[in-house]
Write a protein that holds these residues in place. Structure first.
Motif, PDB file in Angstrom:
ATOM      1  N   MET A 168      22.352  27.770  44.171  1.00 46.49           N
ATOM      2  CA  MET A 168      22.822  29.129  44.007  1.00 46.49           C
ATOM      3  C   MET A 168      22.953  29.754  45.390  1.00 46.49           C
ATOM      4  SD  MET A 168      21.016  32.489  42.311  1.00 46.49           S
ATOM      5  CE  MET A 168      20.972  31.822  40.685  1.00 46.49           C
ATOM      6  N   LEU A 169      24.085  30.354  45.633  1.00 44.25           N
ATOM      7  CA  LEU A 169      24.314  31.102  46.865  1.00 44.25           C
ATOM      8  C   LEU A 169      23.812  32.526  46.657  1.00 44.25           C
ATOM      9  CD1 LEU A 169      25.635  31.446  49.666  1.00 44.25           C
ATOM     10  CD2 LEU A 169      27.742  32.039  48.462  1.00 44.25           C
ATOM     11  N   VAL A 170      22.984  33.014  47.559  1.00 45.66           N
ATOM     12  CA  VAL A 170      22.456  34.371  47.471  1.00 45.66           C
ATOM     13  C   VAL A 170      22.974  35.152  48.673  1.00 45.66           C
ATOM     14  CG1 VAL A 170      20.378  35.791  47.413  1.00 45.66           C
ATOM     15  CG2 VAL A 170      20.398  33.544  46.288  1.00 45.66           C
ATOM     16  N   LEU A 171      23.636  36.274  48.399  1.00 45.24           N
ATOM     17  CA  LEU A 171      24.210  37.116  49.447  1.00 45.24           C
ATOM     18  C   LEU A 171      23.676  38.529  49.319  1.00 45.24           C
ATOM     19  CD1 LEU A 171      27.927  36.021  49.049  1.00 45.24           C
ATOM     20  CD2 LEU A 171      26.329  35.246  50.794  1.00 45.24           C
ATOM     21  N   THR A 172      23.595  39.213  50.435  1.00 47.18           N
ATOM     22  CA  THR A 172      23.232  40.623  50.429  1.00 47.18           C
ATOM     23  C   THR A 172      24.504  41.435  50.636  1.00 47.18           C
ATOM     24  OG1 THR A 172      21.067  40.125  51.360  1.00 47.18           O
ATOM     25  CG2 THR A 172      21.854  42.398  51.571  1.00 47.18           C
ATOM     26  N   ARG A 173      24.751  42.384  49.758  1.00 43.56           N
ATOM     27  CA  ARG A 173      25.911  43.255  49.846  1.00 43.56           C
ATOM     28  C   ARG A 173      25.447  44.683  49.616  1.00 43.56           C
ATOM     29  NH1 ARG A 173      30.150  41.817  52.169  1.00 43.56           N
ATOM     30  NH2 ARG A 173      28.358  41.598  53.461  1.00 43.56           N
ATOM     31  N   ARG A 174      26.145  45.614  50.195  1.00 45.13           N
ATOM     32  CA  ARG A 174      25.882  47.040  49.986  1.00 45.13           C
ATOM     33  C   ARG A 174      27.046  47.640  49.198  1.00 45.13           C
ATOM     34  NH1 ARG A 174      23.670  46.184  55.206  1.00 45.13           N
ATOM     35  NH2 ARG A 174      21.505  46.896  55.305  1.00 45.13           N
ATOM     36  N   ALA A 175      26.882  48.878  48.783  1.00 40.98           N
ATOM     37  CA  ALA A 175      27.946  49.566  48.051  1.00 40.98           C
ATOM     38  C   ALA A 175      29.236  49.516  48.859  1.00 40.98           C
ATOM     39  CB  ALA A 175      27.551  51.010  47.767  1.00 40.98           C
ATOM     40  N   ASN A 176      30.332  49.275  48.151  1.00 39.94           N
ATOM     41  CA  ASN A 176      31.688  49.180  48.712  1.00 39.94           C
ATOM     42  C   ASN A 176      31.932  47.914  49.533  1.00 39.94           C
ATOM     43  OD1 ASN A 176      32.532  51.675  47.567  1.00 39.94           O
ATOM     44  ND2 ASN A 176      31.414  52.722  49.179  1.00 39.94           N
ATOM     45  N   GLU A 177      31.034  46.950  49.438  1.00 40.17           N
ATOM     46  CA  GLU A 177      31.257  45.648  50.066  1.00 40.17           C
ATOM     47  C   GLU A 177      31.632  44.652  48.983  1.00 40.17           C
ATOM     48  OE1 GLU A 177      28.481  45.946  54.035  1.00 40.17           O
ATOM     49  OE2 GLU A 177      27.679  44.860  52.321  1.00 40.17           O
ATOM     50  N   SER A 178      32.386  43.622  49.364  1.00 43.32           N
ATOM     51  CA  SER A 178      32.926  42.677  48.374  1.00 43.32           C
ATOM     52  C   SER A 178      32.570  41.242  48.703  1.00 43.32           C
ATOM     53  CB  SER A 178      34.456  42.806  48.324  1.00 43.32           C
ATOM     54  OG  SER A 178      34.834  44.099  47.934  1.00 43.32           O
ATOM     55  N   ILE A 179      32.765  40.411  47.707  1.00 45.47           N
ATOM     56  CA  ILE A 179      32.652  38.962  47.810  1.00 45.47           C
ATOM     57  C   ILE A 179      33.938  38.397  47.222  1.00 45.47           C
ATOM     58  CG2 ILE A 179      31.406  36.918  47.014  1.00 45.47           C
ATOM     59  CD1 ILE A 179      28.961  38.833  46.650  1.00 45.47           C
ATOM     60  N   VAL A 180      34.549  37.438  47.890  1.00 43.62           N
ATOM     61  CA  VAL A 180      35.770  36.818  47.398  1.00 43.62           C
ATOM     62  C   VAL A 180      35.414  35.419  46.892  1.00 43.62           C
ATOM     63  CG1 VAL A 180      38.080  36.026  48.002  1.00 43.62           C
ATOM     64  CG2 VAL A 180      37.178  38.137  49.005  1.00 43.62           C
ATOM     65  N   ILE A 181      35.841  35.120  45.670  1.00 39.15           N
ATOM     66  CA  ILE A 181      35.605  33.815  45.051  1.00 39.15           C
ATOM     67  C   ILE A 181      36.954  33.146  44.859  1.00 39.15           C
ATOM     68  CG2 ILE A 181      34.670  32.598  43.053  1.00 39.15           C
ATOM     69  CD1 ILE A 181      32.836  35.060  42.627  1.00 39.15           C
ATOM     70  N   GLY A 182      37.130  32.004  45.498  1.00 40.12           N
ATOM     71  CA  GLY A 182      38.415  31.326  45.419  1.00 40.12           C
ATOM     72  C   GLY A 182      39.506  32.188  46.024  1.00 40.12           C
ATOM     73  N   ASP A 183      40.724  32.008  45.514  1.00 40.90           N
ATOM     74  CA  ASP A 183      41.867  32.747  46.042  1.00 40.90           C
ATOM     75  C   ASP A 183      42.163  34.034  45.286  1.00 40.90           C
ATOM     76  OD1 ASP A 183      42.362  30.819  47.993  1.00 40.90           O
ATOM     77  OD2 ASP A 183      43.617  29.643  46.630  1.00 40.90           O
ATOM     78  N   ASP A 184      41.552  34.200  44.090  1.00 37.11           N
ATOM     79  CA  ASP A 184      42.025  35.290  43.245  1.00 37.11           C
ATOM     80  C   ASP A 184      40.951  36.105  42.542  1.00 37.11           C
ATOM     81  OD1 ASP A 184      41.261  33.231  41.642  1.00 37.11           O
ATOM     82  OD2 ASP A 184      43.151  33.039  40.571  1.00 37.11           O
ATOM     83  N   ILE A 185      39.691  35.987  42.954  1.00 41.46           N
ATOM     84  CA  ILE A 185      38.628  36.783  42.334  1.00 41.46           C
ATOM     85  C   ILE A 185      37.874  37.524  43.426  1.00 41.46           C
ATOM     86  CG2 ILE A 185      36.503  36.746  40.972  1.00 41.46           C
ATOM     87  CD1 ILE A 185      37.586  34.206  39.618  1.00 41.46           C
ATOM     88  N   THR A 186      37.753  38.843  43.266  1.00 43.61           N
ATOM     89  CA  THR A 186      36.992  39.666  44.196  1.00 43.61           C
ATOM     90  C   THR A 186      35.939  40.432  43.417  1.00 43.61           C
ATOM     91  OG1 THR A 186      38.922  39.926  45.623  1.00 43.61           O
ATOM     92  CG2 THR A 186      37.130  41.498  45.928  1.00 43.61           C
ATOM     93  N   VAL A 187      34.699  40.338  43.867  1.00 39.05           N
ATOM     94  CA  VAL A 187      33.589  41.062  43.260  1.00 39.05           C
ATOM     95  C   VAL A 187      33.174  42.139  44.257  1.00 39.05           C
ATOM     96  CG1 VAL A 187      31.233  40.890  42.365  1.00 39.05           C
ATOM     97  CG2 VAL A 187      32.839  38.993  42.036  1.00 39.05           C
ATOM     98  N   THR A 188      33.193  43.395  43.815  1.00 35.95           N
ATOM     99  CA  THR A 188      32.859  44.517  44.687  1.00 35.95           C
ATOM    100  C   THR A 188      31.638  45.243  44.147  1.00 35.95           C
ATOM    101  OG1 THR A 188      35.196  44.794  45.243  1.00 35.95           O
ATOM    102  CG2 THR A 188      33.743  46.646  45.731  1.00 35.95           C
ATOM    103  N   ILE A 189      30.683  45.527  45.005  1.00 35.38           N
ATOM    104  CA  ILE A 189      29.525  46.328  44.627  1.00 35.38           C
ATOM    105  C   ILE A 189      29.979  47.789  44.685  1.00 35.38           C
ATOM    106  CG2 ILE A 189      27.131  46.927  45.164  1.00 35.38           C
ATOM    107  CD1 ILE A 189      27.715  43.926  44.357  1.00 35.38           C
ATOM    108  N   LEU A 190      30.000  48.445  43.544  1.00 34.90           N
ATOM    109  CA  LEU A 190      30.486  49.822  43.472  1.00 34.90           C
ATOM    110  C   LEU A 190      29.382  50.833  43.745  1.00 34.90           C
ATOM    111  CD1 LEU A 190      32.765  49.472  40.335  1.00 34.90           C
ATOM    112  CD2 LEU A 190      33.417  49.340  42.745  1.00 34.90           C
ATOM    113  N   ALA A 191      28.175  50.565  43.226  1.00 35.43           N
ATOM    114  CA  ALA A 191      27.066  51.494  43.415  1.00 35.43           C
ATOM    115  C   ALA A 191      25.752  50.755  43.205  1.00 35.43           C
ATOM    116  CB  ALA A 191      27.163  52.659  42.436  1.00 35.43           C
TER     117      ALA A 191
END
Length: 82
Positions: A1-24
């Motif tokens: 499992m990959l574990v990343l630290t993100r803050r609000a308004n930061e994103s993670i890109v998965i592959g070419d077409d999926i973006t996960v954004t921390i909204l709050a």
């Protein structure tokens, strides 16, 4: 499992077409936005488990209860509804 630290308004890109954004981030939880193609299924894990449990129950009860009733019962139990 990959574990990343993100803050609000930061994103993670998965592959070419999926973006996960921390909204709050709040004391009660994290709000996540997912941008993905329309044909990509995205489900909460507890829903997937509830559907799997309902399917198992429907197979086991064979005739006592329909699959639809089993699924509705599982979802009610999950949501705390009576």
């Amino acid at each position: 499992m990959l574990v990343l630290t993100r803050r609000a308004n930061e994103s993670i890109v998965i592959g070419d077409d999926i973006t996960v954004t921390i909204l709050a981030v709040t004391p009660s939880g994290v709000r996540v936005g997912i941008d993905a193609p329309r044909d990509t299924r995205i489900n909460r894990a507890e829903i997937v488990l509830a559907v799997g449990d309902a399917n198992q129950q429907a197979v086991q009860t064979a005739g006592d209860e329909s699959a639809e009733s089993a699924l509705l019962g599982a979802l009610r139990r999950l949501s705390g509804a009576s």
